[in-house]
Design a protein around this motif. Structure first.
Motif, PDB file in Angstrom:
ATOM      1  N   ILE A 456       0.884  -1.322  -0.030  1.00  0.00           N
ATOM      2  CA  ILE A 456      -0.075  -0.040  -0.210  1.00  0.00           C
ATOM      3  C   ILE A 456       1.038   1.212  -0.139  1.00  0.00           C
ATOM      4  O   ILE A 456       1.495   1.407   0.759  1.00  0.00           O
ATOM      5  CB  ILE A 456      -0.816  -0.056   1.264  1.00  0.00           C
ATOM      6  N   CYS A 478       2.713  -0.983   4.367  1.00  0.00           N
ATOM      7  CA  CYS A 478       2.365   0.317   3.972  1.00  0.00           C
ATOM      8  C   CYS A 478       3.588   1.116   3.906  1.00  0.00           C
ATOM      9  O   CYS A 478       4.264   1.416   4.972  1.00  0.00           O
ATOM     10  CB  CYS A 478       1.462   0.805   5.084  1.00  0.00           C
ATOM     11  N   VAL A 486      -2.178   7.085   3.935  1.00  0.00           N
ATOM     12  CA  VAL A 486      -3.124   6.077   3.966  1.00  0.00           C
ATOM     13  C   VAL A 486      -4.125   6.553   5.150  1.00  0.00           C
ATOM     14  O   VAL A 486      -3.793   6.648   6.441  1.00  0.00           O
ATOM     15  CB  VAL A 486      -2.706   4.719   4.390  1.00  0.00           C
ATOM     16  N   ILE A 512       0.356   7.890   7.798  1.00  0.00           N
ATOM     17  CA  ILE A 512      -0.588   6.863   8.082  1.00  0.00           C
ATOM     18  C   ILE A 512      -1.347   7.153   9.271  1.00  0.00           C
ATOM     19  O   ILE A 512      -0.896   7.357  10.186  1.00  0.00           O
ATOM     20  CB  ILE A 512       0.216   5.458   8.167  1.00  0.00           C
ATOM     21  N   SER A 515      -5.364   3.510  11.620  1.00  0.00           N
ATOM     22  CA  SER A 515      -5.101   2.229  11.375  1.00  0.00           C
ATOM     23  C   SER A 515      -5.300   1.336  12.406  1.00  0.00           C
ATOM     24  O   SER A 515      -5.066   1.653  13.570  1.00  0.00           O
ATOM     25  CB  SER A 515      -3.603   2.143  10.591  1.00  0.00           C
TER      26      SER A 515
END
Length: 809
Positions: A456, A478, A486, A512, A515
């Protein structure tokens, strides 16, 4: 028409659950009523399609009161254009299928159009139409026969006329006196015969022309030229159930399987036939060339109707295709027969299928290669415009990369097997942009480690459920660079085993956030089971790891590497028998918690982690709490690197040494506890300069406090100042629930003893009476009063003092 048997199939095909009845006119959307000749019952599903206010159209559940839209048909997506529904009963609509015709309707605002789609007896309808066409040909043949009969009748008339002439000639020889007249009659008869012969000739010519027309028609049946590719494709399929001439006439006349729908749309026969296409009708076969197979599949996909259609691959094993990419059409469904339908590419660098048109589905297809793959190529790519798509029941093997998802929306990748990608560089599934993505039930393995199972670099939101990633450099990786994000990643109930790292979040200049990993296994990693790391000002914010199993990795079970990772939480972990620490926290990491579970010896293992259970030795960590964790049986010890502080809490852990000695660390400065927190302090003070005058033998309020709900310790001091020469016989103080009232309850009241006859004061000093601390527990805001009492003569007295309270809980 065969009906799908399960709800899952209905969902995939855009079909709603069947309805019992469909309306034929505008109705009231309440109460049980007769529809299409049948009385509704409570709970019946009813297709409402004829409302004067077309925004009310849709699928409803009948009831004795108000009707409501059915649970599976309440949103724009569930009543999308092309969605179908089957009707079970009714005098007019039984066994009919209707389709929604409004594109992305806003429920309650847009008019919702529905129209007749198909009946259950599609083949029977086709045969009726074919019989009608055959009847027309029979009628034409009958006309030719009639013409021939007319010619025969004319010839008979000519013969009769000749016989009359012969009879007239015989009469002439018998009657001499009538000779002249008989001759004239013979001449006239001969003329009639000549005219009759001419008529017979003309009738014969007509019969010949009719026969010629029949011959031309027969020749046309054998050599049909269609007006378009769409007609040709429809004809190829139709010819399997009727003659080519009947097919051609039906298509051109628009009379075969013409179905009208609401509005001006008129759907023709070839639209219906194009809803189900077999690639074998386009010469796709294992024995054909790769180029021809690819071309045949592409033509079949391109031939589906504007409303979408099913393109079927045969169960014939390997179907070789060449290096030219196949492009999916909007609404097309490419369906194989599992491993029996194998698309085998013979090119090392090409993609097999590109999806750049919306609402497509690929299912039950095997993708393989007959050559060693190289370059940045994929089995299937989802590109801009290729959203609202599904890939399911697939098998990819021997590719360098499997699936690519670019800047698009709503792609579902489900129920797939992905095996033996290129070692070190291969990627199973890559997300490079997009929103609303989902991966479910994917099993991925390789004989040698690939680069990443799920890779990703940029995505809005992605959900990963029930997956197995084995032998990948990173099971899920990621790697988010500058300018990339993300925004939401949720991984559930998935296994990452024998990978370089089970999961690796690396914000390398990007973000990120939000998550979450729930019930995931990170086992037997070459380095860490789970690692979170930032670089180049990247950030990881809002990481939650719930009920992880981090076991048997060579280094740490879970490693939170640096201060760029913040707002993270681990709950109920099972972390054991890792070569390093159970949980390793890097330098200066802040704002985190580890709660519950076991970090040490877990079920089935003889020992815990080789390092510490929790390693904070890098130092500088702050704003954290470690609560209720079993940290026993780790080789190096339970926890290292923790130093007690105001914002650092270790409580309820095992062993007892892994706690702050059972104490809460207090504040290190002169601040106040936050209102509502334990330790909150309030007080009210009246100084001597503002003392209140007392009346002998009467309670008097000095000051008060209003306490908020909670559990409080309250105390105070009453100071009474008698004037000079005042004779005092009683002094008292109290904390009371009512003003000017001395509460004489033991523990809430203070009164020192006085000698008989009293005591005369000289007015120099006040008498200070400390009121004992008392517990006050309340569930609503309540006011409490500091009250003084003095009994005296001669002069007077006044009072001042302090009341104070501290919240216990």
């Amino acid at each position: 028409m065969a009906r799908p048997a399960t709800a899952a199939v209905r969902l995939l095909t855009g079909e709603r659950e069947p309805v019992r009845l469909a309306t034929t006119a505008n109705i009231s959307l309440s109460g049980l009523q007769t529809i299409d000749g049948v009385l509704t019952e409570a709970g019946d599903r009813v297709l409402v399609k004829n409302q004067t206010n077309a925004t009310q159209n849709g699928i409803y559940t009948a009831s004795e009161g108000q009707w409501f839209r059915a649970a599976d048909a309440r949103t724009s997506r569930t009543m999308q254009k092309g969605t179908t529904v089957h009707t079970q009963a009714g005098s007019t609509n039984a066994a009919k299928v209707f389709s929604f015709q409004t594109d992305e309707p806003v429920i309650g605002i847009d008019a919702i159009a529905l129209g007749f789609y198909l009946s259950d007896n599609a083949l029977g309808d086709a045969q009726v139409a074919a019989t009608a066409a055959a009847g027309s040909a029979s009628a034409a043949a009958g006309s030719a026969t009639a013409a021939s009969t007319s010619a025969t009748n004319a010839a008979t008339s000519a013969t009769n006329a000749g016989n009359s002439a012969t009879a007239a000639s015989g009469s002439a020889s018998a009657a001499a006196t009538s000779a002249t007249n008989a001759g004239n009659a013979a001449t006239a008869a001969a003329g009639s015969a000549s005219s009759a012969a001419t008529s017979a000739t003309n009738a014969g010519n007509s019969a010949t022309a009719a026969a010629g027309s029949a011959s031309v028609a027969a020749a046309s049946a054998a050599t049909i030229t269609y007006a378009s590719q769409a007609e040709a494709e429809a004809g190829a399929i139709s010819n399997k159930i009727m003659s080519p001439l009947q097919t051609k006439q039906a298509i051109q006349n628009g009379a075969f399987f013409n179905r009208g729908v609401t509005g001006s749309l008129d759907v023709k026969m070839f639209d219906i036939l194009k809803e189900r296409i077999r690639v074998t009708d386009f010469s796709v076969d294992p024995g054909n060339t790769a180029a021809n197979n690819r071309l045949g599949i592409q033509r079949a996909i391109s031939g589906v109707s504007a409303n979408g259609g099913l393109v079927m691959l045969p169960a014939k094993g390997d179907l070789p295709v060449d290096g030219t990419t196949i492009n999916m059409a909007a609404g097309a469904m490419l369906e194989g027969q599992g491993d029996g339908s194998r698309l085998i590419v013979n090119n090392a660098t090409s993609n097999i299928i590109d999806v750049a048109a919306a609402w497509s589905t690929i299912r039950d297809v095997y993708f393989g290669s007959s050559v060693t793959r190289s370059g940045n190529s994929y089995a299937v790519r989802y590109l801009p415009g290729g959203g609202r798509a599904q890939l399911e029941g697939f098998h990819v093997e021997g590719f360098i990369n499997g699936i690519y998802v670019g800047n698009t929306v709503s792609v579902r990748i489900r129920h797939g097997r992905m095996l033996n990608f290129l070692a070190n560089t291969g990627v199973g599934i890559r997300f490079d942009a997009g929103l609303d993505m989902m991966i479910e039930d994917i099993m991925m393995d390789a004989s040698a480690q690939i680069f990443a199972g799920i890779y990703i670099t940029n995505v809005g939101d992605l959900r990963v459920v029930d997956c197995q990633m084995i032998h990948a450099g990173q099971g899920i990786y990621c790697e988010v660079g500058a300018g990339q994000e993300v925004d939401s990643l949720w991984v559930q109930n998935s296994l990452f085993d024998n990978c370089g790292r089970g999961a690796y979040l690396h914000a390398n200049g990007g973000k990120i956030q939000r998550s979450r990993f729930t019930d995931c296994w990170f086992s037997s990693a070459i380095t860490e089971g789970f690692r979170a790391e930032t670089a180049a000002s990247g950030t990881i914010d809002g990481l939650q790891i719930d009920s992880p199993h981090a076991l048997l990795s060579a280094a740490h079970g879970i490693y939170i590497m640096d201060s760029g990772v913040t707002n993270w939480r681990i709950t109920n972990p099972e972390v054991g028998q890792n070569g390093g620490a159970g949980v390793k926290v890097g330098a200066n990491v802040t704002t985190f918690s580890i709660e519950g579970g076991k970090i040490g010896k877990t079920g089935g293992f003889a020992s815990g982690n080789t390092g510490y259970g929790i390693d904070l030795s890098a130092g500088g960590q702050d704003f954290y709490q470690i609560l209720g964790v079993d940290l026993r049986t780790n080789t190096a010890g339970a926890i290292t690197g923790h130093s007690p502080g105001v914002n650092k809490k270790l409580k309820l852990n095992l062993p007892s040494s892994a706690n702050d000695n059972g104490q809460d660390v207090g504040t290190a400065t002169n601040d106040n506890a936050i209102v509502g927190n334990i330790g909150e302090y309030v007080e009210s003070i009246v100084t001597s300069g503002s003392a209140v005058a007392l009346t002998t033998a009467a309670g008097k309020t000095i000051t008060s406090l209003t306490l908020q709900p909670g559990d409080w310790d309250v105390d105070g001091t009453v100071a009474i100042f008698p004037a000079n020469t005042t004779n005092v016989t009683q002094l008292a103080g109290s904390i009371s629930g009512s003003t000017n009232n001395v509460d004489v309850t033991a523990g809430r009241y203070v009164e020192p003893p006085f000698p008989s006859g009293g005591f005369v004061y000289n007015g120099a000093k006040a008498v200070h009476l400390p009121v004992p601390t008392q517990r006050i527990s309340i569930n609503a805001a309540t006011t409490y009063y500091l009250v003084a009492l003095a009994t005296f003569t001669v002069a007077g007295a006044s009072a001042f003092g302090t009341i104070r309270a501290r919240r216990v809980r």
